[in-house]
Design a protein around this motif. Structure first.
Motif, PDB file in Angstrom:
ATOM      1  N   SER A 108     -42.825-138.519-119.607  1.00  0.00           N
ATOM      2  CA  SER A 108     -42.668-139.617-118.654  1.00  0.00           C
ATOM      3  C   SER A 108     -41.724-139.221-117.527  1.00  0.00           C
ATOM      4  O   SER A 108     -41.999-139.493-116.341  1.00  0.00           O
ATOM      5  CB  SER A 108     -42.141-140.863-119.371  1.00  0.00           C
ATOM      6  N   GLU A 109     -40.636-138.553-117.868  1.00  0.00           N
ATOM      7  CA  GLU A 109     -39.675-138.117-116.855  1.00  0.00           C
ATOM      8  C   GLU A 109     -40.277-137.037-115.964  1.00  0.00           C
ATOM      9  O   GLU A 109     -40.035-137.010-114.745  1.00  0.00           O
ATOM     10  CB  GLU A 109     -38.408-137.608-117.535  1.00  0.00           C
ATOM     11  N   ARG A 110     -41.074-136.154-116.539  1.00  0.00           N
ATOM     12  CA  ARG A 110     -41.742-135.127-115.736  1.00  0.00           C
ATOM     13  C   ARG A 110     -42.726-135.739-114.754  1.00  0.00           C
ATOM     14  O   ARG A 110     -42.834-135.302-113.596  1.00  0.00           O
ATOM     15  CB  ARG A 110     -42.462-134.140-116.652  1.00  0.00           C
ATOM     16  N   ALA A 111     -43.457-136.756-115.208  1.00  0.00           N
ATOM     17  CA  ALA A 111     -44.397-137.448-114.324  1.00  0.00           C
ATOM     18  C   ALA A 111     -43.651-138.104-113.169  1.00  0.00           C
ATOM     19  O   ALA A 111     -44.102-138.070-112.016  1.00  0.00           O
ATOM     20  CB  ALA A 111     -45.190-138.493-115.108  1.00  0.00           C
ATOM     21  N   TRP A 149     -31.125-133.363-108.904  1.00  0.00           N
ATOM     22  CA  TRP A 149     -31.177-134.554-109.755  1.00  0.00           C
ATOM     23  C   TRP A 149     -31.379-134.154-111.219  1.00  0.00           C
ATOM     24  O   TRP A 149     -30.744-134.703-112.127  1.00  0.00           O
ATOM     25  CB  TRP A 149     -32.289-135.482-109.301  1.00  0.00           C
ATOM     26  N   GLY A 150     -32.262-133.176-111.455  1.00  0.00           N
ATOM     27  CA  GLY A 150     -32.512-132.702-112.815  1.00  0.00           C
ATOM     28  C   GLY A 150     -31.276-132.087-113.442  1.00  0.00           C
ATOM     29  O   GLY A 150     -31.010-132.267-114.630  1.00  0.00           O
ATOM     30  N   MET A 151     -30.484-131.387-112.626  1.00  0.00           N
ATOM     31  CA  MET A 151     -29.236-130.817-113.138  1.00  0.00           C
ATOM     32  C   MET A 151     -28.276-131.930-113.536  1.00  0.00           C
ATOM     33  O   MET A 151     -27.626-131.865-114.595  1.00  0.00           O
ATOM     34  CB  MET A 151     -28.589-129.927-112.072  1.00  0.00           C
ATOM     35  N   ALA A 152     -28.161-132.951-112.698  1.00  0.00           N
ATOM     36  CA  ALA A 152     -27.262-134.061-113.010  1.00  0.00           C
ATOM     37  C   ALA A 152     -27.670-134.755-114.304  1.00  0.00           C
ATOM     38  O   ALA A 152     -26.823-135.210-115.070  1.00  0.00           O
ATOM     39  CB  ALA A 152     -27.239-135.062-111.857  1.00  0.00           C
ATOM     40  N   ARG A 153     -28.995-134.819-114.559  1.00  0.00           N
ATOM     41  CA  ARG A 153     -29.489-135.462-115.769  1.00  0.00           C
ATOM     42  C   ARG A 153     -29.456-134.543-116.987  1.00  0.00           C
ATOM     43  O   ARG A 153     -29.606-135.004-118.117  1.00  0.00           O
ATOM     44  CB  ARG A 153     -30.942-135.934-115.556  1.00  0.00           C
ATOM     45  N   GLY A 154     -29.264-133.237-116.750  1.00  0.00           N
ATOM     46  CA  GLY A 154     -29.186-132.301-117.864  1.00  0.00           C
ATOM     47  C   GLY A 154     -30.530-131.808-118.356  1.00  0.00           C
ATOM     48  O   GLY A 154     -30.659-131.398-119.518  1.00  0.00           O
ATOM     49  N   TRP A 155     -31.557-131.798-117.477  1.00  0.00           N
ATOM     50  CA  TRP A 155     -32.901-131.363-117.870  1.00  0.00           C
ATOM     51  C   TRP A 155     -33.067-129.863-117.632  1.00  0.00           C
ATOM     52  O   TRP A 155     -32.762-129.354-116.547  1.00  0.00           O
ATOM     53  CB  TRP A 155     -33.961-132.121-117.072  1.00  0.00           C
ATOM     54  N   VAL A 156     -33.600-129.156-118.600  1.00  0.00           N
ATOM     55  CA  VAL A 156     -33.803-127.712-118.492  1.00  0.00           C
ATOM     56  C   VAL A 156     -34.740-127.375-117.334  1.00  0.00           C
ATOM     57  O   VAL A 156     -34.590-126.338-116.664  1.00  0.00           O
ATOM     58  CB  VAL A 156     -34.370-127.157-119.813  1.00  0.00           C
ATOM     59  N   GLU A 157     -35.699-128.238-117.047  1.00  0.00           N
ATOM     60  CA  GLU A 157     -36.711-127.953-116.022  1.00  0.00           C
ATOM     61  C   GLU A 157     -36.143-127.737-114.628  1.00  0.00           C
ATOM     62  O   GLU A 157     -36.804-127.139-113.768  1.00  0.00           O
ATOM     63  CB  GLU A 157     -37.734-129.102-115.949  1.00  0.00           C
ATOM     64  N   PHE A 158     -34.927-128.194-114.391  1.00  0.00           N
ATOM     65  CA  PHE A 158     -34.415-128.090-113.028  1.00  0.00           C
ATOM     66  C   PHE A 158     -34.291-126.642-112.576  1.00  0.00           C
ATOM     67  O   PHE A 158     -34.434-126.321-111.394  1.00  0.00           O
ATOM     68  CB  PHE A 158     -33.081-128.839-112.890  1.00  0.00           C
ATOM     69  N   TRP A 159     -34.067-125.714-113.525  1.00  0.00           N
ATOM     70  CA  TRP A 159     -34.000-124.294-113.172  1.00  0.00           C
ATOM     71  C   TRP A 159     -35.348-123.789-112.672  1.00  0.00           C
ATOM     72  O   TRP A 159     -35.411-122.959-111.758  1.00  0.00           O
ATOM     73  CB  TRP A 159     -33.558-123.479-114.383  1.00  0.00           C
ATOM     74  N   LEU A 160     -36.445-124.271-113.268  1.00  0.00           N
ATOM     75  CA  LEU A 160     -37.771-123.852-112.843  1.00  0.00           C
ATOM     76  C   LEU A 160     -38.090-124.352-111.434  1.00  0.00           C
ATOM     77  O   LEU A 160     -38.726-123.647-110.639  1.00  0.00           O
ATOM     78  CB  LEU A 160     -38.824-124.368-113.834  1.00  0.00           C
ATOM     79  N   VAL A 161     -37.641-125.559-111.135  1.00  0.00           N
ATOM     80  CA  VAL A 161     -37.838-126.088-109.783  1.00  0.00           C
ATOM     81  C   VAL A 161     -37.085-125.232-108.775  1.00  0.00           C
ATOM     82  O   VAL A 161     -37.585-124.937-107.685  1.00  0.00           O
ATOM     83  CB  VAL A 161     -37.382-127.557-109.695  1.00  0.00           C
ATOM     84  N   TRP A 162     -35.883-124.792-109.141  1.00  0.00           N
ATOM     85  CA  TRP A 162     -35.102-123.952-108.229  1.00  0.00           C
ATOM     86  C   TRP A 162     -35.820-122.643-107.925  1.00  0.00           C
ATOM     87  O   TRP A 162     -35.725-122.111-106.808  1.00  0.00           O
ATOM     88  CB  TRP A 162     -33.728-123.658-108.814  1.00  0.00           C
ATOM     89  N   ILE A 163     -36.516-122.092-108.918  1.00  0.00           N
ATOM     90  CA  ILE A 163     -37.255-120.848-108.691  1.00  0.00           C
ATOM     91  C   ILE A 163     -38.302-121.047-107.602  1.00  0.00           C
ATOM     92  O   ILE A 163     -38.469-120.207-106.703  1.00  0.00           O
ATOM     93  CB  ILE A 163     -37.914-120.381-110.003  1.00  0.00           C
ATOM     94  N   LEU A 164     -39.010-122.182-107.649  1.00  0.00           N
ATOM     95  CA  LEU A 164     -40.027-122.476-106.638  1.00  0.00           C
ATOM     96  C   LEU A 164     -39.394-122.714-105.270  1.00  0.00           C
ATOM     97  O   LEU A 164     -39.952-122.323-104.241  1.00  0.00           O
ATOM     98  CB  LEU A 164     -40.837-123.697-107.063  1.00  0.00           C
ATOM     99  N   VAL A 165     -38.227-123.358-105.252  1.00  0.00           N
ATOM    100  CA  VAL A 165     -37.523-123.593-103.982  1.00  0.00           C
ATOM    101  C   VAL A 165     -37.080-122.266-103.375  1.00  0.00           C
ATOM    102  O   VAL A 165     -37.244-122.017-102.175  1.00  0.00           O
ATOM    103  CB  VAL A 165     -36.308-124.510-104.199  1.00  0.00           C
ATOM    104  N   ASP A 166     -36.497-121.392-104.201  1.00  0.00           N
ATOM    105  CA  ASP A 166     -36.009-120.110-103.707  1.00  0.00           C
ATOM    106  C   ASP A 166     -37.134-119.235-103.172  1.00  0.00           C
ATOM    107  O   ASP A 166     -36.956-118.510-102.186  1.00  0.00           O
ATOM    108  CB  ASP A 166     -35.265-119.366-104.817  1.00  0.00           C
TER     109      ASP A 166
END
Length: 239
Positions: free
Chosen positions: A119-122, A162-179
């Motif tokens: 649900s959070e990923r969606a 936002w994902g980092m603030a919430r403590g979600w592991v996925e935020f690192w994967l988003v950063w890879i796409l941003v970089d």
């Protein structure tokens, strides 16, 4: 020129050219924030705030690049969002750190990472799509240098922070796409220190993902009870 003037508008001679002091120093603070975030330490947020202020001045002026004259409003805008989320993350991680300490956990870390629920990923995907569309229209209208790529950098950065603030592991994967997009865009725009830092971030992003993934996996394992049986860990129940 005193230190404050040098920090805000100084330059560092490199060969036949020069590098902007606020761009270099801002990215150093950003890197320090990423490393502290990987270690889940509260100081990641205030350290990051300093870098946000310096980098906003760099991209909003548009005068520090020798290649483009237009401001990179997408890059500048995300610094504003970073500052806002950093304040939220600072408060949230401080409260979580105090709660962990009150519960007998005194390892210095603010939280235990976890994977986001479906649900959070969606919600992240929907927010990302809307954020990209809004950012693209806004950046195109105000005359930013590269609205298509900057819109993704802006929207993706919002999701990752936002994902980092919430403590979600996925935020690192988003950063890879941003970089991946950010390095190309910044090189083309002539912001070489920031582009180089994005590339350097990739190493820490990959390391951070592994560290948080392992911590999340460890927290999801069953915890032994005094009678030898086991119960699911509280952190693991979030998955």
């Amino acid at each position: 020129m005193n230190f404050l003037e040098w920090l805000v508008s100084g330059s560092i001679a490199v060969g036949d050219g020069s590098l902007s002091v606020p761009e270099v120093v801002g990215n150093v603070f950003g890197l320090a924030s990423a490393i502290l975030g990987m270690r889940r330490l509260v100081w990641a947020w205030p350290i990051g705030l300093v870098g946000n202020v310096l980098l906003f001045s760099v991209f909003a002026s548009g005068e520090l690049s020798n290649v483009v004259s237009e401001p990179l409003w997408g890059q500048a805008g995300r610094q504003v969002f970073f500052a806002a989320v950093s304040l939220y993350g600072w408060v949230r991680w401080t409260r979580l750190r105090r709660a962990r300490r009150a519960g007998g956990v005194d390892d210095g870390r603010a939280l235990t990472p976890r994977w986001a629920t479906w649900s959070e990923r969606a919600q992240l995907l929907v927010a990302g799509a809307i954020g990209y569309a809004v950012a693209y229209v806004a950046l195109e209208r105000i005359g930013s240098w590269g609205p298509a790529t900057e819109a993704w950098i802006l929207a993706g950065s919002m999701l990752a922070t936002w994902g980092m603030a919430r403590g979600w592991v996925e935020f690192w994967l988003v950063w890879i796409l941003v970089d991946a997009v950010g390095v190309t865009t910044l090189v083309q725009a002539g912001y070489y220190p920031t582009a180089g830092m994005y590339g350097f971030y990739a190493f820490f992003v990959a390391m951070g993902f592994v560290v948080w993934w392992r911590a999340a996996r460890a927290s999801s394992r069953d915890l032994p009870t005094p009678d030898g049986s086991s119960v699911p860990s509280p952190e693991g129940a979030h998955r």
